[in-house]
Design an enzyme around this catalytic site. Structure first.
Site, PDB file in Angstrom:
ATOM      1  N   ARG A 125      -1.416   0.757   3.864  1.00  0.00           N
ATOM      2  CA  ARG A 125      -2.140   0.358   3.271  1.00  0.00           C
ATOM      3  C   ARG A 125      -2.605  -0.616   3.187  1.00  0.00           C
ATOM      4  NH1 ARG A 125      -1.985   3.669  -2.449  1.00  0.00           N
ATOM      5  NH2 ARG A 125      -0.876   0.997  -3.026  1.00  0.00           N
ATOM      6  N   ASP A 178       8.380   3.937  -5.227  1.00  0.00           N
ATOM      7  CA  ASP A 178       8.199   3.768  -3.786  1.00  0.00           C
ATOM      8  C   ASP A 178       8.730   4.336  -3.419  1.00  0.00           C
ATOM      9  OD1 ASP A 178       7.906   2.815  -1.115  1.00  0.00           O
ATOM     10  OD2 ASP A 178       6.290   0.807  -1.503  1.00  0.00           O
ATOM     11  N   ASP A 183      10.942   2.825  -0.301  1.00  0.00           N
ATOM     12  CA  ASP A 183      11.769   1.928  -0.685  1.00  0.00           C
ATOM     13  C   ASP A 183      13.135   2.738  -1.048  1.00  0.00           C
ATOM     14  OD1 ASP A 183      10.127  -0.358  -0.013  1.00  0.00           O
ATOM     15  OD2 ASP A 183       9.916  -0.888  -2.119  1.00  0.00           O
TER      16      ASP A 183
END
Length: 211
Positions: free
Chosen positions: A103, A202, A205
Site C-alpha cells: 500500500r 501490523d 511485523d
C-alpha cells in the site's frame, strides 16, 4: 459478493489472544496458523469435488474426491505467508502462487511488485490469504488480477476487516456471486492512518519481527 463472518467461540478466543500486544511472536505465529485452519474450513465449503469409487475393507462405495483443476492458494506478500501453513493443512494438494502488493502510504493505493502466478487461471478456484482487510484496495486489486487471468471464483480469507474495506470491495466487485470474503471479525473502523481499530497491530511485523 458474499461476506461470511466465522462466528465460533474457538475463533473468537484465538483472535482475542492475537490482539493482545503482549502475545509473544512465536505464540502469534502459532495462533495465526490455527486460526487460518478454522477459517479455511468455512472458506472451502464450496470447493469443487467429483464422485470417485472407493473400495473399503467391506465393500465398494462412492466417495468424494477433489476435482481438477486443483484450487490455487494465493498468499499476498508478505503477511499472507504467515497464513499459508494453516491453509495447506486443509488443502494439501492445492497449488500455491504468490502475489506481492503493498500500500502506498500517501495514496493508500495498492502497488504490485511481485507475481508468481500462472498466466492462465481458467477454471481455477482461488483462495487469497491476507490477514488484514483495511482500506480494501489491496484485496480489490488482487481480485481483479486473478479474474483477468481467467479465475473461476475467488475466496478471500482475512483475520479481521474494517467496515470501510468491506464496503470498498463490495462496491468494486458489485453483485458477483463468485467472490467471497471470509473473516474472523469485523472491527469498528479505520483510524486516520488507515489502521484497523481495535485491530491487532501490523500483522507482518508481529509475524516476522521486521519493518
Amino acid at each position: 459478493m458474499r461476506l461470511h463472518v466465522a462466528d465460533h467461540p474457538l475463533i473468537s478466543h484465538k483472535l482475542s489472544v492475537l490482539r493482545d500486544k503482549d502475545t509473544p511472536q512465536a505464540t502469534f505465529r502459532e495462533l495465526v496458523d490455527e486460526l487460518v485452519t478454522l477459517l479455511a474450513y468455512e472458506a472451502t465449503r464450496d470447493v469443487r469435488t467429483e464422485p470417485r469409487e472407493v473400495i473399503t475393507p467391506v465393500a465398494a462405495t462412492i466417495g468424494t474426491h477433489m476435482a481438477d483443476p486443483k484450487p490455487i492458494v494465493v498468499p499476498v506478500l508478505r503477511a499472507g505467508l504467515g497464513m499459508l501453513g494453516g491453509m495447506m493443512k486443509l488443502l494439501p494438494t492445492a497449488e500455491v502462487g504468490f502475489l506481492g502488493l503493498k500500500r502506498d502510504e500517501e495514496t493508500l493505493q495498492a502497488i504490485t511488485y511481485a507475481n508468481r502466478l500462472p498466466d492462465d487461471l481458467s477454471g481455477r478456484q482461488c483462495f487469497v490469504l491476507d490477514p488484514m482487510l483495511a482500506t480494501g484496495g489491496t484485496l480489490a486489486a488482487t481480485i481483479d488480477y486473478l479474474f483477468e487471468r481467467g479465475a473461476h471464483d475467488v475466496t478471500c480469507i482475512c483475520l479481521i476487516a474494517a467496515p470501510e474495506g468491506i464496503e470498498l470491495v463490495e462496491k468494486h466487485v458489485g453483485d458477483r456471486a463468485d467472490v467471497t470474503v471470509v473473516v474472523a471479525a469485523v472491527d469498528e473502523r479505520l483510524n486516520e492512518k488507515a489502521y484497523i481499530v481495535p485491530g491487532l497491530g501490523d500483522a507482518g511485523d508481529r509475524l516476522y519481527g521486521l519493518t
